[in-house]
Design a protein around this motif. Sequence first.
Motif, short mmCIF file in Angstrom:
data_model
loop_
_atom_site.label_atom_id
_atom_site.label_comp_id
_atom_site.label_asym_id
_atom_site.label_seq_id
_atom_site.Cartn_x
_atom_site.Cartn_y
_atom_site.Cartn_z
N LEU A 1 84.39 -0.39 41.28
CA LEU A 1 83.87 -0.62 39.92
C LEU A 1 84.08 -2.07 39.53
CD1 LEU A 1 82.74 1.22 37.55
CD2 LEU A 1 85.07 1.20 36.66
N ARG A 2 82.98 -2.76 39.23
CA ARG A 2 83.08 -4.14 38.73
C ARG A 2 83.16 -4.11 37.20
NH1 ARG A 2 77.62 -6.35 40.81
NH2 ARG A 2 77.10 -4.28 40.03
N VAL A 3 83.58 -5.23 36.63
CA VAL A 3 83.66 -5.32 35.17
C VAL A 3 82.31 -5.01 34.55
CG1 VAL A 3 83.98 -6.95 33.26
CG2 VAL A 3 85.64 -6.89 35.13
N ARG A 4 81.24 -5.53 35.15
CA ARG A 4 79.88 -5.29 34.63
C ARG A 4 79.60 -3.78 34.57
NH1 ARG A 4 74.89 -4.22 36.42
NH2 ARG A 4 73.17 -5.15 35.26
N ASP A 5 79.90 -3.05 35.65
CA ASP A 5 79.66 -1.60 35.70
C ASP A 5 80.48 -0.88 34.63
OD1 ASP A 5 78.18 -2.13 38.07
OD2 ASP A 5 80.04 -2.05 39.23
N PHE A 6 81.73 -1.33 34.47
CA PHE A 6 82.61 -0.69 33.49
C PHE A 6 82.07 -0.87 32.08
CE2 PHE A 6 86.25 -1.11 30.55
CZ PHE A 6 86.68 0.21 30.60
N LEU A 7 81.59 -2.07 31.75
CA LEU A 7 81.03 -2.31 30.42
C LEU A 7 79.81 -1.43 30.16
CD1 LEU A 7 81.28 -6.21 30.13
CD2 LEU A 7 82.74 -4.52 29.02
N LEU A 8 79.04 -1.18 31.21
CA LEU A 8 77.81 -0.38 31.06
C LEU A 8 78.10 1.10 30.84
CD1 LEU A 8 75.47 -2.14 33.65
CD2 LEU A 8 75.27 -2.17 31.15
N THR A 9 79.36 1.52 30.96
CA THR A 9 79.69 2.91 30.60
C THR A 9 79.60 3.10 29.08
OG1 THR A 9 82.08 2.46 30.44
CG2 THR A 9 81.24 3.21 32.58
N ALA A 10 79.48 1.99 28.31
CA ALA A 10 79.36 2.08 26.85
C ALA A 10 77.89 2.25 26.41
CB ALA A 10 79.94 0.83 26.20
N GLY A 11 76.94 2.11 27.34
CA GLY A 11 75.53 2.23 26.99
C GLY A 11 74.67 1.27 27.79
N ARG A 12 73.40 1.16 27.39
CA ARG A 12 72.47 0.29 28.11
C ARG A 12 72.43 -1.08 27.44
NH1 ARG A 12 66.97 3.55 29.29
NH2 ARG A 12 66.55 1.60 30.37
N PHE A 13 72.85 -2.09 28.20
CA PHE A 13 72.87 -3.46 27.69
C PHE A 13 72.42 -4.39 28.80
CE2 PHE A 13 76.19 -1.04 25.53
CZ PHE A 13 75.88 -1.27 24.20
N ASP A 14 71.78 -5.50 28.41
CA ASP A 14 71.37 -6.45 29.45
C ASP A 14 72.51 -7.41 29.77
OD1 ASP A 14 71.34 -8.62 27.59
OD2 ASP A 14 69.29 -8.13 27.00
N GLY B 1 97.02 -6.83 33.48
CA GLY B 1 97.08 -5.99 32.28
C GLY B 1 96.39 -6.65 31.09
N GLY B 2 96.65 -7.96 30.90
CA GLY B 2 96.05 -8.69 29.79
C GLY B 2 94.55 -8.82 29.92
N GLU B 3 94.07 -9.07 31.16
CA GLU B 3 92.62 -9.19 31.39
C GLU B 3 91.93 -7.86 31.12
OE1 GLU B 3 92.58 -12.65 34.87
OE2 GLU B 3 92.76 -10.53 35.42
N PHE B 4 92.55 -6.76 31.56
CA PHE B 4 91.93 -5.45 31.36
C PHE B 4 91.85 -5.10 29.87
CE2 PHE B 4 92.01 -0.67 31.58
CZ PHE B 4 90.69 -0.55 32.01
N LEU C 1 82.83 -11.19 35.10
CA LEU C 1 81.73 -10.22 35.03
C LEU C 1 81.57 -9.40 36.32
CD1 LEU C 1 79.30 -9.11 33.36
CD2 LEU C 1 77.90 -10.86 34.47
N THR C 2 81.67 -10.06 37.48
CA THR C 2 81.43 -9.35 38.74
C THR C 2 82.73 -9.03 39.49
OG1 THR C 2 81.09 -11.46 39.88
CG2 THR C 2 79.12 -10.34 39.03
N SER C 3 83.87 -9.24 38.83
CA SER C 3 85.16 -8.95 39.48
C SER C 3 85.44 -7.45 39.51
CB SER C 3 86.31 -9.65 38.74
OG SER C 3 86.12 -11.04 38.73
N PRO C 4 86.13 -6.96 40.55
CA PRO C 4 86.54 -5.56 40.57
C PRO C 4 87.56 -5.30 39.45
CG PRO C 4 86.71 -6.54 42.76
CD PRO C 4 86.49 -7.66 41.80
N VAL C 5 87.38 -4.21 38.74
CA VAL C 5 88.28 -3.86 37.64
C VAL C 5 89.72 -3.73 38.14
CG1 VAL C 5 88.84 -2.02 35.98
CG2 VAL C 5 86.49 -2.79 36.23
#
Length: 207
Positions: A90-103, A129-132, A120-124
């Motif tokens: 799971l990348r950060v981008r994929d994780f954010l997209l669990t909140a809905g459809r965004f470009d 801890g602070g970054e997450f 953005l493209t880093s593995p979660v």
Amino acid sequence: MNSDTGNEVLISAENLGYTIRGHQVLDAVSLKLHGGETVTLIGPNGAGKTSLVRILLGLKKATLGEIYRKPGIRIGYVPQKLHIDPVLPLRVRDFLLTAGRFDNQQLIAVLEEVQMAHLLTSPVQNLSGGEFQRVLLARALLNRPHVLVLDEPAQGVDIIGQQALYQTIKHVRDRHGCGVLMVSHDLHLVMASTDRVICLNTHICCT
């Protein structure tokens, strides 16, 4: 921007009571959260902080009392803990997209607000801890909330990271004019970035 929320009441509770299996969790709790205001709930474990937050969010029903939420209100929630399976690719981008459809531009914009656009493209799983916590905050901002609810947002973050995170939360609040409801046990750190502290132990001990 939510500057239209101004100083109006976004959420209020009046004489809330909550009983579970005969145990009184909350007793006669009243509070208000205005636009542009930060309210912090503190109290010992078992004081009813999480139950109160869940009732305010509409995830639990109070036994007594009344809840008001501004019609059409959008709430962004940052949970205390979120476990992600370390083997899940799971990348950060994929994780954010669990909140809905965004470009991509929307994703980058919220990450820039929390100083994490470079991830953005880093593995979660590789985040500190602070970054997450900052990525969780970015996810909560995607739906442009009127209210941000943060449950122990600085847990698992070192002292320098905690101070920086509270500054980021303050910046987000000032920029968007949203209300912030924070749960914390660390009073001396949140005092610099909150407008009101409510000490809860089943009932409100002091404000």
